[in-house]
Motif scaffolding. Structure first.
Motif, PDB file in Angstrom:
ATOM      1  N   GLY A  51      72.529   6.022  84.927  1.00  0.00           N
ATOM      2  CA  GLY A  51      71.406   6.478  84.253  1.00  0.00           C
ATOM      3  C   GLY A  51      71.607   6.889  82.784  1.00  0.00           C
ATOM      4  N   TYR A  52      70.562   7.524  81.956  1.00  0.00           N
ATOM      5  CA  TYR A  52      71.148   7.967  80.792  1.00  0.00           C
ATOM      6  C   TYR A  52      72.229   8.369  80.703  1.00  0.00           C
ATOM      7  CZ  TYR A  52      65.967   6.285  80.114  1.00  0.00           C
ATOM      8  OH  TYR A  52      65.045   5.604  79.673  1.00  0.00           O
ATOM      9  N   ILE A  53      72.815   7.760  79.630  1.00  0.00           N
ATOM     10  CA  ILE A  53      74.348   8.493  79.412  1.00  0.00           C
ATOM     11  C   ILE A  53      75.163   8.872  78.224  1.00  0.00           C
ATOM     12  CG2 ILE A  53      77.205   7.637  79.635  1.00  0.00           C
ATOM     13  CD1 ILE A  53      75.696   7.217  82.065  1.00  0.00           C
TER      14      ILE A  53
ATOM     15  N   SER B 177      66.583  16.322  81.447  1.00  0.00           N
ATOM     16  CA  SER B 177      64.978  17.317  82.731  1.00  0.00           C
ATOM     17  C   SER B 177      65.027  15.663  84.216  1.00  0.00           C
ATOM     18  CB  SER B 177      64.024  17.590  82.103  1.00  0.00           C
ATOM     19  OG  SER B 177      63.287  16.428  81.716  1.00  0.00           O
ATOM     20  N   LEU B 178      65.041  14.187  83.180  1.00  0.00           N
ATOM     21  CA  LEU B 178      64.706  13.263  84.154  1.00  0.00           C
ATOM     22  C   LEU B 178      65.877  13.087  85.575  1.00  0.00           C
ATOM     23  CD1 LEU B 178      63.253  10.486  82.626  1.00  0.00           C
ATOM     24  CD2 LEU B 178      62.243  12.526  83.628  1.00  0.00           C
ATOM     25  N   HIS B 179      67.349  14.215  85.202  1.00  0.00           N
ATOM     26  CA  HIS B 179      68.396  13.828  86.333  1.00  0.00           C
ATOM     27  C   HIS B 179      68.441  15.260  87.033  1.00  0.00           C
ATOM     28  CE1 HIS B 179      69.191  10.325  82.900  1.00  0.00           C
ATOM     29  NE2 HIS B 179      69.976  10.462  83.445  1.00  0.00           N
TER      30      HIS B 179
ATOM     31  N   LEU C 154      73.291  14.683  81.338  1.00  0.00           N
ATOM     32  CA  LEU C 154      74.078  13.030  81.156  1.00  0.00           C
ATOM     33  C   LEU C 154      74.960  12.948  81.476  1.00  0.00           C
ATOM     34  CD1 LEU C 154      72.278  13.026  77.403  1.00  0.00           C
ATOM     35  CD2 LEU C 154      70.903  12.836  79.511  1.00  0.00           C
ATOM     36  N   GLY C 155      74.918  11.900  82.050  1.00  0.00           N
ATOM     37  CA  GLY C 155      76.099  11.153  81.914  1.00  0.00           C
ATOM     38  C   GLY C 155      77.243  10.527  81.362  1.00  0.00           C
ATOM     39  N   GLU C 156      78.745  10.615  81.360  1.00  0.00           N
ATOM     40  CA  GLU C 156      79.482  10.406  80.803  1.00  0.00           C
ATOM     41  C   GLU C 156      79.810   8.806  80.190  1.00  0.00           C
ATOM     42  OE1 GLU C 156      80.669  12.503  77.981  1.00  0.00           O
ATOM     43  OE2 GLU C 156      79.105  14.075  78.754  1.00  0.00           O
ATOM     44  N   ALA C 157      80.465   8.369  79.634  1.00  0.00           N
ATOM     45  CA  ALA C 157      80.641   7.144  79.794  1.00  0.00           C
ATOM     46  C   ALA C 157      81.512   6.814  80.673  1.00  0.00           C
ATOM     47  CB  ALA C 157      81.045   6.312  78.809  1.00  0.00           C
ATOM     48  N   GLU C 158      82.630   7.297  80.887  1.00  0.00           N
ATOM     49  CA  GLU C 158      84.266   7.691  81.356  1.00  0.00           C
ATOM     50  C   GLU C 158      83.741   8.265  83.364  1.00  0.00           C
ATOM     51  OE1 GLU C 158      85.205   9.196  77.676  1.00  0.00           O
ATOM     52  OE2 GLU C 158      83.815   9.686  79.403  1.00  0.00           O
ATOM     53  N   GLU C 159      82.484   8.466  83.569  1.00  0.00           N
ATOM     54  CA  GLU C 159      82.067   8.670  84.490  1.00  0.00           C
ATOM     55  C   GLU C 159      81.449   7.538  85.171  1.00  0.00           C
ATOM     56  OE1 GLU C 159      80.060  12.890  85.392  1.00  0.00           O
ATOM     57  OE2 GLU C 159      79.466  11.557  83.649  1.00  0.00           O
ATOM     58  N   VAL C 160      80.942   6.342  84.584  1.00  0.00           N
ATOM     59  CA  VAL C 160      80.617   4.913  85.029  1.00  0.00           C
ATOM     60  C   VAL C 160      81.398   3.933  84.768  1.00  0.00           C
ATOM     61  CG1 VAL C 160      79.198   2.856  84.114  1.00  0.00           C
ATOM     62  CG2 VAL C 160      78.507   5.420  83.509  1.00  0.00           C
ATOM     63  N   ALA C 161      82.945   4.162  83.961  1.00  0.00           N
ATOM     64  CA  ALA C 161      83.955   3.265  83.987  1.00  0.00           C
ATOM     65  C   ALA C 161      85.146   3.976  85.368  1.00  0.00           C
ATOM     66  CB  ALA C 161      84.922   3.963  82.862  1.00  0.00           C
ATOM     67  N   GLU C 162      84.360   5.065  85.362  1.00  0.00           N
ATOM     68  CA  GLU C 162      85.822   5.160  86.939  1.00  0.00           C
ATOM     69  C   GLU C 162      84.299   4.207  87.912  1.00  0.00           C
ATOM     70  OE1 GLU C 162      88.166   6.631  87.935  1.00  0.00           O
ATOM     71  OE2 GLU C 162      88.486   8.285  86.376  1.00  0.00           O
ATOM     72  N   VAL C 163      83.463   4.377  88.536  1.00  0.00           N
ATOM     73  CA  VAL C 163      82.528   2.985  89.218  1.00  0.00           C
ATOM     74  C   VAL C 163      83.374   1.841  88.584  1.00  0.00           C
ATOM     75  CG1 VAL C 163      81.043   2.506  89.983  1.00  0.00           C
ATOM     76  CG2 VAL C 163      81.115   5.241  89.789  1.00  0.00           C
ATOM     77  N   VAL C 164      83.012   1.258  87.436  1.00  0.00           N
ATOM     78  CA  VAL C 164      83.387   0.339  86.866  1.00  0.00           C
ATOM     79  C   VAL C 164      84.486  -0.416  87.676  1.00  0.00           C
ATOM     80  CG1 VAL C 164      83.603  -1.582  85.438  1.00  0.00           C
ATOM     81  CG2 VAL C 164      81.564  -0.217  85.941  1.00  0.00           C
TER      82      VAL C 164
END
Length: 251
Positions: A188-190, A209-211, A216-226
């Motif tokens: 999402g928007y990070i 507000s769209l989430h 908003l998300g944090e880059a580190e949260e996406v990194a965990e999934v990647v």
């Protein structure tokens, strides 16, 4: 932290900032040799140095991912530098033109497709055979929430990110029997400097507000999934879309 990637080499494009940087740093902490690639060599070198300063192994290279020969050279450099390639995170991308279709400059449209879509094909084309040689591994492609839903005014971006879903699925099937898994991640928007430096607080509040999760998300949260998808922990996962968006596409 467990060293999930000890003795493994992972290539990260768009590694000089944002999600790419967060993935490079986590890979380094988990024992990988990290090839940090970006069009901005100085910024890529700074990220590689952060990995090294934290006790990891990394080197940087410059690449224009929209140029197939440059992507080929990047993969060859990675193998020459580290000896093998076990994983790749095809993350580089741009926002591109924002307008009604009739007002979009055709050259700008093609540039976005070169960087956001064709670059991933070039990456897979040259990465997958090297990963096969190394005994198998994983490729992760950065799509977006806008690879799953539409949005007004950003047709080229939405198109490129939707196309990545099909490319990921087709690639996953093509290489499944050779031990190479291919998946996509859909942030999402990070919360990155790119948003903070280019948007007014009111605009950021609107995106927040769209989430449904309320932020908003944090880059580190996406990194965990990647990093999960790049690791052997996801050994039975291929051709899948992983959404990291605080509920955005669930609305």
């Amino acid at each position: 932290m467990a060293h999930e990637f000890t003795d493994k080499t992972v290539l990260v494009t768009g590694g000089a900032s944002g999600i790419g940087e967060a993935v490079a740093l986590q890979l380094g902490r988990e024992g990988a040799h990290v090839a940090v690639a970006d069009i901005d060599l100085a910024a890529a070198e700074a990220v590689a140095q952060k990995v090294v300063d934290a006790g990891g192994s990394a080197q940087a290279t410059t690449v224009d991912v929209g140029d197939p020969e440059a992507v080929k050279a990047m993969v060859e450099w990675t193998v020459k530098t580290f000896g093998h390639l076990h994983g790749a995170f095809n993350n580089a991308g741009i926002g591109g033109p924002s307008a009604l279709p009739e007002d979009i400059d055709i050259a700008e449209y093609h540039k976005l497709m070169d960087v956001n879509l064709h670059s991933v094909f070039y990456g897979i084309k040259y990465q997958a055979p090297e990963i096969v040689k190394s005994g198998g591994g994983s490729i992760v492609n950065t799509s977006s929430i806008l690879g799953l839903v539409g949005e007004v005014g950003v047709l080229p971006y939405v198109t490129s990110k939707h196309a990545l879903v099909g490319m990921t699925k087709a690639s996953a099937l093509a290489y499944a029997s050779q031990g190479v898994r291919v998946n996509s991640v859909h942030p999402g928007y990070i919360n990155t400097p790119l948003l903070e430096n280019n948007l007014e607080p009111e605009a950021i509040a609107g995106l927040t507000s769209l989430h449904p999760i309320g932020r908003l998300g944090e880059a580190e949260e996406v990194a965990e999934v990647v990093c999960f998808l790049l690791s052997d922990r996801s050994s039975f996962v291929t051709g899948s879309q992983y959404v990291v968006d605080g509920g955005y596409v669930t609305r």
